[in-house]
Design a protein around this motif. Structure first.
Motif, PDB file in Angstrom:
ATOM      1  N   ALA A   1       4.199   7.296   1.925  1.00 44.62           N
ATOM      2  CA  ALA A   1       4.580   6.255   2.880  1.00 44.62           C
ATOM      3  C   ALA A   1       4.082   4.935   2.313  1.00 44.62           C
ATOM      4  N   GLN A   2       4.854   3.900   2.536  1.00 48.48           N
ATOM      5  CA  GLN A   2       4.519   2.589   1.977  1.00 48.48           C
ATOM      6  C   GLN A   2       4.555   1.546   3.080  1.00 48.48           C
ATOM      7  N   LEU A   3       3.584   0.639   3.067  1.00 46.92           N
ATOM      8  CA  LEU A   3       3.584  -0.485   3.987  1.00 46.92           C
ATOM      9  C   LEU A   3       2.913  -1.661   3.324  1.00 46.92           C
ATOM     10  N   THR A   4       3.215  -2.836   3.829  1.00 51.40           N
ATOM     11  CA  THR A   4       2.606  -4.052   3.315  1.00 51.40           C
ATOM     12  C   THR A   4       1.442  -4.407   4.220  1.00 51.40           C
ATOM     13  N   VAL A   5       0.290  -4.652   3.598  1.00 50.50           N
ATOM     14  CA  VAL A   5      -0.910  -5.005   4.345  1.00 50.50           C
ATOM     15  C   VAL A   5      -1.368  -6.393   3.920  1.00 50.50           C
ATOM     16  N   PRO A   6      -1.841  -7.192   4.875  1.00 46.55           N
ATOM     17  CA  PRO A   6      -2.340  -8.518   4.499  1.00 46.55           C
ATOM     18  C   PRO A   6      -3.692  -8.389   3.799  1.00 46.55           C
TER      19      PRO A   6
ATOM     20  N   LEU B   1       0.853  -1.186   0.000  1.00 43.87           N
ATOM     21  CA  LEU B   1       0.000   0.000   0.000  1.00 43.87           C
ATOM     22  C   LEU B   1       0.885   1.229   0.000  1.00 43.87           C
ATOM     23  N   ARG B   2       0.635   2.120  -0.946  1.00 46.12           N
ATOM     24  CA  ARG B   2       1.356   3.394  -1.007  1.00 46.12           C
ATOM     25  C   ARG B   2       0.350   4.499  -0.716  1.00 46.12           C
ATOM     26  N   ILE B   3       0.655   5.289   0.282  1.00 50.25           N
ATOM     27  CA  ILE B   3      -0.169   6.428   0.674  1.00 50.25           C
ATOM     28  C   ILE B   3       0.570   7.673   0.208  1.00 50.25           C
ATOM     29  N   GLU B   4      -0.124   8.520  -0.545  1.00 45.50           N
ATOM     30  CA  GLU B   4       0.494   9.747  -1.045  1.00 45.50           C
ATOM     31  C   GLU B   4      -0.355  10.936  -0.624  1.00 45.50           C
ATOM     32  N   VAL B   5       0.286  11.976  -0.133  1.00 43.50           N
ATOM     33  CA  VAL B   5      -0.395  13.230   0.162  1.00 43.50           C
ATOM     34  C   VAL B   5       0.383  14.336  -0.531  1.00 43.50           C
ATOM     35  N   SER B   6      -0.294  15.037  -1.423  1.00 45.77           N
ATOM     36  CA  SER B   6       0.340  16.101  -2.209  1.00 45.77           C
ATOM     37  C   SER B   6      -0.183  17.453  -1.765  1.00 45.77           C
ATOM     38  N   ASP B   7       0.731  18.414  -1.651  1.00 41.81           N
ATOM     39  CA  ASP B   7       0.333  19.787  -1.351  1.00 41.81           C
ATOM     40  C   ASP B   7       1.055  20.717  -2.307  1.00 41.81           C
ATOM     41  N   THR B   8       0.811  22.005  -2.178  1.00 43.75           N
ATOM     42  CA  THR B   8       1.375  22.957  -3.135  1.00 43.75           C
ATOM     43  C   THR B   8       2.454  23.827  -2.495  1.00 43.75           C
ATOM     44  N   ARG B   9       3.245  23.213  -1.634  1.00 43.68           N
ATOM     45  CA  ARG B   9       4.367  23.921  -1.008  1.00 43.68           C
ATOM     46  C   ARG B   9       5.660  23.161  -1.261  1.00 43.68           C
ATOM     47  N   ALA B  10       6.035  23.041  -2.526  1.00 44.49           N
ATOM     48  CA  ALA B  10       7.282  22.347  -2.859  1.00 44.49           C
ATOM     49  C   ALA B  10       8.493  23.080  -2.296  1.00 44.49           C
ATOM     50  N   ASP B  11       8.317  24.359  -1.957  1.00 47.46           N
ATOM     51  CA  ASP B  11       9.431  25.117  -1.378  1.00 47.46           C
ATOM     52  C   ASP B  11       9.744  24.679   0.047  1.00 47.46           C
ATOM     53  N   ARG B  12       8.834  23.944   0.670  1.00 47.78           N
ATOM     54  CA  ARG B  12       9.065  23.439   2.028  1.00 47.78           C
ATOM     55  C   ARG B  12       9.450  21.969   1.949  1.00 47.78           C
ATOM     56  N   ARG B  13      10.699  21.730   1.744  1.00 48.37           N
ATOM     57  CA  ARG B  13      11.195  20.360   1.627  1.00 48.37           C
ATOM     58  C   ARG B  13      11.258  19.691   2.987  1.00 48.37           C
ATOM     59  N   LEU B  14      11.097  18.386   2.975  1.00 45.46           N
ATOM     60  CA  LEU B  14      11.148  17.610   4.200  1.00 45.46           C
ATOM     61  C   LEU B  14      12.519  16.980   4.348  1.00 45.46           C
ATOM     62  N   PRO B  15      12.936  16.716   5.575  1.00 41.51           N
ATOM     63  CA  PRO B  15      14.224  16.041   5.768  1.00 41.51           C
ATOM     64  C   PRO B  15      14.153  14.601   5.289  1.00 41.51           C
TER      65      PRO B  15
END
Length: 155
Positions: free
Chosen positions: A144-149, A90-104
């Motif tokens: 974020a990705q995880l394996t679900v049964p 399972l891949r969970i994606e959340v997109s926003d419009t602040r590409a200028d705020r990069r995450l570590p």
């Protein structure tokens, strides 16, 4: 074959279930994103209340809350994407419009006296993998990705 596409040489055809929905950048919408994700996962065979469902719900909640709190741009919302592969990834994606705020690349612990700042630590702890992808400006996607049964007879 899935969607009429031919697999490349050496590849097996794959089925991917996809859910995408846009939300306003509000705390209420972040909560709604979590509830809708849990309902969709249940419909896909990831039982509501199971450990996998609870973990996915936590990941959606943290990523959506981060999009609302740190990715907010007036008049623009965020998008939730769920992609469930036939192998249970399972891949969970959340997109926003602040590409200028990069995450570590690695979540850094917040000081002990802070009341917030631990969301990415939770994501890092509970996800098998996580990261960010820059889209067309100004979009940034945190995933974020995880394996679900998956139970027998999963749709």
């Amino acid at each position: 074959m899935h969607l009429g596409t031919e697999p490349r040489a050496g590849q097996l055809p794959a089925t991917v279930r996809v859910f995408r929905k846009r939300f306003a950048s509000t705390r209420r919408a972040a909560s709604l994103a979590r509830r809708l994700a849990l309902g969709q996962l249940d419909a896909w065979g990831v039982a509501h209340g199971s450990e996998a469902s609870d973990t996915a719900g936590l990941l959606v909640a943290e990523l959506a809350a981060n999009a609302v709190l740190h990715g907010y741009v007036s008049g623009r919302g965020f998008e939730l994407g769920l992609l469930l592969h036939e192998d249970g990834v399972l891949r969970i994606e959340v997109s926003d419009t602040r590409a200028d705020r990069r995450l570590p690349l690695v979540a850094v612990p917040a000081p002990e006296d802070c009341e917030s700042g631990r969301g990415l630590l939770l994501v890092q702890s509970f996800a098998d993998r996580w990261g960010t992808v820059e889209g067309l400006p100004p979009v940034k996607t945190v995933w974020a990705q995880l394996t679900v049964p998956l139970g027998p007879g999963t749709p």
